[in-house]
Design an enzyme around this catalytic site. Structure first.
Site, mmCIF file in Angstrom:
data_model
loop_
_atom_site.group_PDB
_atom_site.id
_atom_site.type_symbol
_atom_site.label_atom_id
_atom_site.label_comp_id
_atom_site.label_asym_id
_atom_site.label_seq_id
_atom_site.Cartn_x
_atom_site.Cartn_y
_atom_site.Cartn_z
ATOM 1 N N GLY A 1 48.414 35.118 45.998
ATOM 2 C CA GLY A 1 49.347 35.861 45.519
ATOM 3 C C GLY A 1 50.800 35.455 46.132
ATOM 4 O O GLY A 1 51.829 35.568 45.774
ATOM 5 N N ASP A 2 50.498 35.134 47.430
ATOM 6 C CA ASP A 2 51.903 34.322 48.148
ATOM 7 C C ASP A 2 52.210 33.368 47.544
ATOM 8 O O ASP A 2 53.396 32.630 47.538
ATOM 9 C CB ASP A 2 51.524 34.474 49.742
ATOM 10 C CG ASP A 2 51.111 35.544 50.446
ATOM 11 O OD1 ASP A 2 51.568 36.709 49.854
ATOM 12 O OD2 ASP A 2 50.327 35.475 51.212
ATOM 13 N N GLY B 1 43.912 38.452 39.523
ATOM 14 C CA GLY B 1 42.661 37.910 40.023
ATOM 15 C C GLY B 1 42.336 36.970 38.908
ATOM 16 O O GLY B 1 43.168 36.224 38.523
ATOM 17 N N SER C 1 49.594 39.978 39.365
ATOM 18 C CA SER C 1 48.432 39.234 39.170
ATOM 19 C C SER C 1 47.079 40.065 39.143
ATOM 20 O O SER C 1 47.204 41.096 39.674
ATOM 21 C CB SER C 1 48.580 38.589 40.879
ATOM 22 O OG SER C 1 48.373 39.414 41.580
ATOM 23 N N GLY D 1 44.080 36.075 35.782
ATOM 24 C CA GLY D 1 45.379 35.623 35.569
ATOM 25 C C GLY D 1 46.680 36.326 36.020
ATOM 26 O O GLY D 1 46.444 37.015 36.890
#
Length: 328
Positions: free
Chosen positions: A268-269, A236, A234, A239
């Site tokens: 992110g989770d 931010g 990831s 993308g």
């Protein structure tokens, strides 16, 4: 024709998450932060958190069968357990002597910036680590009538944790015949790659720090070279990137046309949750996993706290720009 992640076409296999360093998550919304100033705030959103708990919470929100496993102790652990019970998320908590840590997110609604303050986790005793591992083994066995679909290990480790914790999770999953997703940083992500993790999900900072180089593609390929089967990175507002050991000569990149404003704390989770749902449903196509992970991650930014996503995730998935890039 594939079914979007989170819709009811899955095989019903359970997503098991393991959070070795959980936290009581407190999220404050502030109308502007002045360094050194005094700020009046409303009562914070308080949730049982930690990365694996957030993964389970999102998957549960969208109808997947989940089981969240974590240690909990002390007065903060009691608050953690009470909120988790009230949430309705299936869980198994391992009683420990140490206080469960806290994590504070300050969301500045004026600037759009979020500042996070994470307490360090206190050590667990050897017997408590053994009890945590035993709970994982039991959950993977299917003896309770729930077949495991994927094992997810997420987050930092408390002080004194076994150095092979995440690589051991990968082995337990593979011994049970299910894929393993690991979302951690530092030596743990390298160990998980060497153990053959089916998917690793670092962010760009975690990846470059762990691998000691600034080139994201090169660092991700190092993890592939160590044995990881897939790597999602990831980045931010830029993308997400996806790498697959089966296609080492290229990678995929997915992004929205415009960045979203909001709280990125659990983005992110949410991406890991999407990947877990896809793998549990038998999806092995890396592009499909990337699309779901990017859309869910973006949808999480639109929500006030970690562990939930906006119902706009399908709309966001349709807006994604996905490109393929050849590697030299």
């Amino acid at each position: 024709m594939s079914t979007p992640a989170g819709e009811s076409a899955g095989n019903g296999r359970r997503i098991i998450t393991v959070t070795p360093n959980p936290a009581v998550d407190l999220t404050y919304h502030v109308d502007g932060i002045i360094p050194g100033g005094s700020h009046r705030v409303n009562t914070p959103l308080s949730r049982a958190g930690g990365k694996g708990l957030n993964v389970a919470r999102v998957a549960h929100q969208l109808g997947s069968t989940v089981l969240a496993i974590a240690p909990a102790g002390g007065s903060s652990g009691a608050a953690f357990a009470a909120e988790l019970a009230a949430s309705g998320i299936p869980h198994r908590l391992i009683p420990v002597r140490s206080e469960t840590r806290r994590s504070i997110a300050l969301v500045d609604d004026v600037s759009g910036h979020t500042s996070i303050f994470n307490e360090s986790g206190l050590p667990l005793e050897p017997a408590e680590w053994q009890a945590l591992a035993a709970a994982v083994v039991e959950s993977l066995s299917g003896d309770d009538g729930h077949l495991a679909g994927v094992l997810v290990g997420s987050g930092s480790l408390p002080a004194g944790a076994p150095q092979d914790f995440y690589s051991a999770l990968v082995k337990l999953a593979h011994d049970a015949g299910v894929p393993a997703i690991i979302d951690t940083s530092g030596p743990g992500i390298i160990a998980a790659a060497r153990a053959g993790a089916d998917l690793l999900k670092p962010n760009n900072h975690e990846l470059t720090e762990a691998m000691g180089q600034q080139d994201l593609a090169g660092a991700a390929l190092q993890l592939i070279g160590l044995g990881a089967r897939r790597v999602l990175v990831s980045t931010g507002a830029d993308g997400m990137m996806a790498f697959d050991a089966a296609e080492p000569d290229r990678y995929w990149h997915a992004r929205l046309p415009e960045p979203l404003n909001g709280n990125p704390t659990g983005a992110g989770d949410a991406a890991v949750s999407a990947a877990a749902v896809e793998l549990a449903n038998g999806v092995i196509d890396t592009e499909q996993i990337l699309r779901a992970a990017t859309a869910w991650s973006a949808a999480a930014v639109l929500m006030p706290g970690a562990g939930e996503i906006s119902p706009r995730y399908s709309e966001l998935a349709d807006q994604l720009i996905v490109s393929y890039k050849e590697l030299p």
